[in-house]
Design a protein around this motif. Structure first.
Motif, PDB file in Angstrom:
ATOM      1  N   ALA A 106       1.926  -1.888   3.931  1.00  0.00           N
ATOM      2  CA  ALA A 106       0.676  -1.355   4.502  1.00  0.00           C
ATOM      3  C   ALA A 106      -0.029  -2.424   5.332  1.00  0.00           C
ATOM      4  N   ILE A 107      -0.007  -3.660   4.866  1.00  0.00           N
ATOM      5  CA  ILE A 107      -0.676  -4.740   5.602  1.00  0.00           C
ATOM      6  C   ILE A 107      -0.041  -4.913   6.986  1.00  0.00           C
ATOM      7  N   LEU A 108       1.274  -5.048   7.004  1.00  0.00           N
ATOM      8  CA  LEU A 108       1.923  -5.305   8.299  1.00  0.00           C
ATOM      9  C   LEU A 108       1.941  -4.048   9.172  1.00  0.00           C
ATOM     10  N   GLY A 109       2.130  -2.892   8.558  1.00  0.00           N
ATOM     11  CA  GLY A 109       2.102  -1.654   9.339  1.00  0.00           C
ATOM     12  C   GLY A 109       0.733  -1.432   9.955  1.00  0.00           C
ATOM     13  N   ALA A 110      -0.313  -1.653   9.166  1.00  0.00           N
ATOM     14  CA  ALA A 110      -1.676  -1.476   9.682  1.00  0.00           C
ATOM     15  C   ALA A 110      -1.965  -2.476  10.793  1.00  0.00           C
ATOM     16  N   ALA A 111      -1.488  -3.697  10.620  1.00  0.00           N
ATOM     17  CA  ALA A 111      -1.684  -4.691  11.683  1.00  0.00           C
ATOM     18  C   ALA A 111      -1.014  -4.212  12.967  1.00  0.00           C
ATOM     19  N   MET A 112       0.171  -3.642  12.828  1.00  0.00           N
ATOM     20  CA  MET A 112       0.888  -3.177  14.021  1.00  0.00           C
ATOM     21  C   MET A 112       0.165  -2.014  14.698  1.00  0.00           C
ATOM     22  N   GLY A 113      -0.269  -1.045  13.891  1.00  0.00           N
ATOM     23  CA  GLY A 113      -0.967   0.104  14.477  1.00  0.00           C
ATOM     24  C   GLY A 113      -2.242  -0.325  15.185  1.00  0.00           C
ATOM     25  N   ALA A 114      -2.934  -1.292  14.595  1.00  0.00           N
ATOM     26  CA  ALA A 114      -4.153  -1.801  15.220  1.00  0.00           C
ATOM     27  C   ALA A 114      -3.817  -2.551  16.509  1.00  0.00           C
ATOM     28  N   ALA A 115      -2.739  -3.326  16.477  1.00  0.00           N
ATOM     29  CA  ALA A 115      -2.332  -4.094  17.660  1.00  0.00           C
ATOM     30  C   ALA A 115      -1.903  -3.172  18.797  1.00  0.00           C
ATOM     31  N   MET A 116      -1.183  -2.117  18.452  1.00  0.00           N
ATOM     32  CA  MET A 116      -0.696  -1.178  19.469  1.00  0.00           C
ATOM     33  C   MET A 116      -1.830  -0.490  20.201  1.00  0.00           C
ATOM     34  N   THR A 117      -2.980  -0.376  19.518  1.00  0.00           N
ATOM     35  CA  THR A 117      -4.067   0.413  20.082  1.00  0.00           C
ATOM     36  C   THR A 117      -5.260  -0.455  20.494  1.00  0.00           C
ATOM     37  N   GLY A 118      -5.064  -1.759  20.569  1.00  0.00           N
ATOM     38  CA  GLY A 118      -6.089  -2.564  21.225  1.00  0.00           C
ATOM     39  C   GLY A 118      -6.710  -3.707  20.456  1.00  0.00           C
ATOM     40  N   LEU A 119      -6.493  -3.781  19.141  1.00  0.00           N
ATOM     41  CA  LEU A 119      -7.041  -4.927  18.416  1.00  0.00           C
ATOM     42  C   LEU A 119      -6.053  -6.092  18.440  1.00  0.00           C
ATOM     43  N   LYS A 120      -6.520  -7.243  17.951  1.00  0.00           N
ATOM     44  CA  LYS A 120      -5.667  -8.440  17.875  1.00  0.00           C
ATOM     45  C   LYS A 120      -5.671  -8.901  16.417  1.00  0.00           C
ATOM     46  N   PRO A 121      -4.910  -8.224  15.582  1.00  0.00           N
ATOM     47  CA  PRO A 121      -5.004  -8.508  14.147  1.00  0.00           C
ATOM     48  C   PRO A 121      -4.278  -9.800  13.738  1.00  0.00           C
ATOM     49  N   ILE A 122      -4.867 -10.442  12.735  1.00  0.00           N
ATOM     50  CA  ILE A 122      -4.184 -11.512  12.012  1.00  0.00           C
ATOM     51  C   ILE A 122      -3.953 -10.950  10.614  1.00  0.00           C
ATOM     52  N   ALA A 123      -2.698 -10.888  10.203  1.00  0.00           N
ATOM     53  CA  ALA A 123      -2.373 -10.383   8.870  1.00  0.00           C
ATOM     54  C   ALA A 123      -1.859 -11.546   8.034  1.00  0.00           C
ATOM     55  N   GLU A 124      -2.290 -11.595   6.785  1.00  0.00           N
ATOM     56  CA  GLU A 124      -1.755 -12.636   5.904  1.00  0.00           C
ATOM     57  C   GLU A 124      -0.789 -12.017   4.909  1.00  0.00           C
ATOM     58  N   ILE A 125       0.395 -12.613   4.821  1.00  0.00           N
ATOM     59  CA  ILE A 125       1.310 -12.326   3.715  1.00  0.00           C
ATOM     60  C   ILE A 125       1.266 -13.581   2.846  1.00  0.00           C
ATOM     61  N   MET A 126       0.803 -13.416   1.632  1.00  0.00           N
ATOM     62  CA  MET A 126       0.423 -14.555   0.788  1.00  0.00           C
ATOM     63  C   MET A 126       1.528 -15.614   0.700  1.00  0.00           C
ATOM     64  N   PHE A 127       2.704 -15.195   0.314  1.00  0.00           N
ATOM     65  CA  PHE A 127       3.858 -16.098   0.252  1.00  0.00           C
ATOM     66  C   PHE A 127       4.925 -15.555   1.206  1.00  0.00           C
ATOM     67  N   SER A 128       5.551 -16.441   1.952  1.00  0.00           N
ATOM     68  CA  SER A 128       6.535 -15.971   2.936  1.00  0.00           C
ATOM     69  C   SER A 128       7.717 -15.283   2.258  1.00  0.00           C
ATOM     70  N   ASP A 129       7.960 -15.616   0.993  1.00  0.00           N
ATOM     71  CA  ASP A 129       9.024 -14.940   0.240  1.00  0.00           C
ATOM     72  C   ASP A 129       8.821 -13.415   0.256  1.00  0.00           C
ATOM     73  N   PHE A 130       7.542 -12.993   0.345  1.00  0.00           N
ATOM     74  CA  PHE A 130       7.232 -11.562   0.300  1.00  0.00           C
ATOM     75  C   PHE A 130       7.600 -10.853   1.616  1.00  0.00           C
ATOM     76  N   PHE A 131       8.012 -11.618   2.605  1.00  0.00           N
ATOM     77  CA  PHE A 131       8.524 -10.969   3.817  1.00  0.00           C
ATOM     78  C   PHE A 131       9.645  -9.992   3.452  1.00  0.00           C
ATOM     79  N   ALA A 132      10.336 -10.315   2.364  1.00  0.00           N
ATOM     80  CA  ALA A 132      11.472  -9.472   1.991  1.00  0.00           C
ATOM     81  C   ALA A 132      11.047  -8.055   1.614  1.00  0.00           C
ATOM     82  N   VAL A 133       9.805  -7.858   1.166  1.00  0.00           N
ATOM     83  CA  VAL A 133       9.374  -6.496   0.820  1.00  0.00           C
ATOM     84  C   VAL A 133       8.720  -5.768   1.996  1.00  0.00           C
ATOM     85  N   CYS A 134       8.544  -6.449   3.098  1.00  0.00           N
ATOM     86  CA  CYS A 134       7.969  -5.775   4.276  1.00  0.00           C
ATOM     87  C   CYS A 134       8.785  -6.132   5.513  1.00  0.00           C
TER      88      CYS A 134
END
Lengths: 344, 326
Positions: free
Chosen positions: B62-90
């Motif tokens: 949801a964090i990364l998807g929401a960042a993308m939807g916001a970016a696609m439509t005009g915002l400049k989001p910064i999203a934090e994924i707490m630990f980079s290991d969690f990239f595997a779940v998104c």
């Protein structure tokens, strides 16, 4: 599953000036016919080996696309799955652009760079068709977040199938949208099959979307997805709620897919007679009868049919005549500078 | 000029960009009211308010998807994924959605966003909270990938990432958060795709990234002091775009190449640099290029074990010394 109000109106033979009105009904009828004709043509062209790659048709599911598109305003955003031709056409994207992409020609919507599963037309509010199940639910949340943040009144509508309700992103997005009260509408087109397996065989509840709504504090909404009027009215209520800042809706539309999951699937897993039973409730048949009941002249209906047929015929010929995409677009638009350079 | 920790530089970098552009918004787990689990976002919620700095559920998709939807439509989001290991779940967003949307749509869809994440080892967290995942990201066409090694670069590269029109993966090293460095006053904006020569030398080039940069610098001082070997240290900083010209220029001068990588050995970024150097600078070499990496292992938790597997200044110095035959 028409409502009592629908039945009463239909019986009375009036209703042309009801909450939907003749003009909107003719528009939704036309949208359904465009989808039916274009999808049928895509299938025929596939049999002629002119549609390449895969394709996922919405034959039988036209009322969902038409009802929602009918209720959308300019600026509202559509997020689709790989079964996205219908929703793309419903927003007014030209048939030629869609068939051109399916036929992988230079006149296609994305000049052949995306293909059938990724139809996108930002100018029409079609923000993409997503081929990874569930991926676009959070993305639609993000677009809705932007609207909320900017104080814009547009609504993001996210269409998906019954199978999507069993993937994690569905649940993450529903919770996220509810907690943030986002102006987003989640539309589940329950066509009874996740790909090849009956959805009931793999889901813990009978209604894969509606029965999950309470988990996110949302109203249980289960409607007849083959009746464009029912879809339209339900959509309008959800748009009103979203625009009023009252948060998301989850709507499950019961419908049926006439063809297989994708072009490779003859759908032999369906019980005998099931398809025929659903065809008795064909969305276009239902709607044509309703228009006649409401006193619309048959000539108006057959004229729409003929106009649409000609549009699809002309689009087919234009696509057959169109060249394949030029090779130089292979390396364009990887990055925002237009190119693909990853090093100096 | 002020001395700032790497952690405070993250705060200052985000604040600099949020002050400049009201379309910059920030979301992640525990980032707002709690100020981040690494305390790298303290005060942003108070400064920019609940509409721009938002806590999310534990829902990385949801964090990364929401960042993308916001970016696609005009915002400049910064999203934090707490630990980079969690990239595997998104990873769908990182591998399939951000980097391909522009291409697949023939340029219609834009995705200007930044994913910040805590990367790397040294915290004794074990194999699922300590990985260096830069190579997971570097291999995907359409992404940009940066990893700063010091507070000044944190601010400058973060500003460049936020202003960049493409999706940028911004890897902060967890073991650098407490380190300090001099940072000039005022706005700092760097550029992506630029490596930096941090120490000039004539005998060997050492390319390093993030936590491995201070270790390479320490090794270089040791080599000079103990063996008279004069190393040039290149902070790679940006894996995509990759500044090959700075690296090849250094090899042309020193005729030797060492890469120091925290990621496990297979498909590490150093392999790509060695491959480029072999293709384009083969006749500049006086000896074989050498990769100094974490072995191809999951990371152990215990300090005594974790310390052995990561490249240390001693291991870097010893490898260079032996390789140069001094």
């Amino acid at each position: 599953m028409a409502t009592a109000k629908d039945r009463a109106q239909a019986k009375a033979g009036s209703g042309l000036n009801d909450d939907i009105g003749e003009q909107k009904r003719l528009e939704m009828y036309r949208t359904q016919v465009v989808i039916r004709e274009a999808e049928q043509r895509a299938y025929d062209l596939f049999l002629q080996n002119l549609v390449k790659g895969t394709s996922h048709l919405s034959l039988g599911q036209e009322a969902v696309a038409a009802g929602f598109a009918g209720a959308m305003k300019q600026g509202d955003l559509s997020f689709c799955t790989y079964r996205g031709h219908a929703h793309t056409l419903a927003r007014g994207v030209p048939v030629e652009k869609v068939l051109g992409e399916l036929m992988q020609r230079d006149n296609g919507l994305m000049r052949g760079k995306g293909g059938s599963m990724h139809l996108t037309s930002v100018d029409h509010g079609v923000m993409g068709s997503y081929a990874i199940i569930g991926a676009h639910l959070p993305i639609a949340c993000g677009a809705a977040w932007r609207a909320q943040y900017k104080g814009a009144k547009d609504v993001s509508v996210c269409f998906f199938g019954d199978g999507t309700t069993n993937i994690g992103a569905f649940h993450e997005a529903l919770n996220f949208a509810a907690v943030w009260k986002l102006p987003v509408i989640f539309v589940c087109e329950n066509n009874l099959y996740m790909e090849y397996t009956p959805i009931g065989d793999v889901t813990a509840v009978p209604q894969p979307a509606a029965d999950r709504a309470s988990a996110y504090g949302l109203e249980r909404i289960l409607i007849d997805g083959n009746d464009a009027d029912v879809v339209y009215r339900t959509a309008q209520a959800a748009f009103e709620k979203a625009r009023a800042g009252e948060g998301p809706s989850l709507i499950e539309c019961l419908t049926y897919r006439y063809s297989g999951h994708s072009r490779a699937d003859p759908a032999k897993y369906r019980p005998e007679g099931e398809l025929d039973r659903w065809k008795l409730r064909d969305p276009i048949k239902i709607y044509r009868e309703r228009l006649l009941q409401f006193g619309v002249a048959e000539k108006i209906i057959t004229d729409i049919d003929a106009q649409v047929r000609k549009i699809v015929d002309d689009a087919t010929e234009a696509c057959k005549a169109a060249p394949p995409p030029p090779l130089d677009i292979i390396t364009t638009d990887v990055y925002a500078d237009g190119g693909w350079a990853w090093r100096n | 000029m002020a001395e700032l920790t790497y952690r405070d530089a993250v705060i200052r970098g985000i604040a600099q960009e949020m002050t400049r552009d009201p379309d910059v918004v920030f979301l992640g787990e525990d980032v707002a009211k709690a100020g981040g689990v690494f305390k790298a976002t303290v005060g942003l919620y108070e400064q920019f308010g609940p509409l721009r700095v938002r806590d999310t559920p534990i829902s990385e998709q949801a964090i990364l998807g929401a960042a993308m939807g916001a970016a696609m439509t005009g915002l400049k989001p910064i999203a934090e994924i707490m630990f980079s290991d969690f990239f595997a779940v998104c990873f769908d967003y990182i591998a399939n959605e951000f980097p391909k949307s522009r291409y697949m749509s023939n340029g219609q869809v834009k995705c200007p966003l930044v994913v910040r994440t805590g990367n790397g080892a040294g915290s004794r967290f074990g194999a699922q909270h300590s990985q260096s995942v830069e190579n997971w990201c570097m291999m995907i066409p359409g992404l940009k990938v940066v990893a700063p090694s010091n507070p000044r670069d944190v601010i400058g590269l973060l500003a460049a990432a936020v202003r960049d029109p493409d999706p940028v993966i911004f890897l902060e090293h967890k073991s650098l958060y407490a380190t300090k460095g001099e940072v000039p006053d005022g706005e700092i904006v760097d550029s992506l795709g630029t490596a930096k020569v941090l120490r000039s030398g004539k005998d060997a080039t050492i390319c390093a990234l993030a936590l491995m940069v201070p270790r390479a610098l320490e090794a270089a001082e040791k080599l000079k002091a103990e063996h008279g070997i004069d190393c040039e240290v290149v902070d790679v900083r940006s894996l995509v775009p990759l500044d090959t010209q700075t690296i090849l220029g250094s090899i042309a001068k020193t005729h030797r190449l060492f890469t120091v990588e925290e990621n496990p050995r297979l498909c590490g970024w150093g392999a790509e640099i060695v491959s480029i150097a072999a293709d384009e600078a083969f006749y500049d070499f006086d000896g074989p290029p050498v990769r100094i990496t974490t072995p191809h292992l999951p990371l152990p938790a215990a300090d005594i074990l974790e310390d052995i597997v990561l490249p240390t200044p001693d291991r870097i110095a010893e490898t260079v010394r032996r390789s140069l035959g001094s």
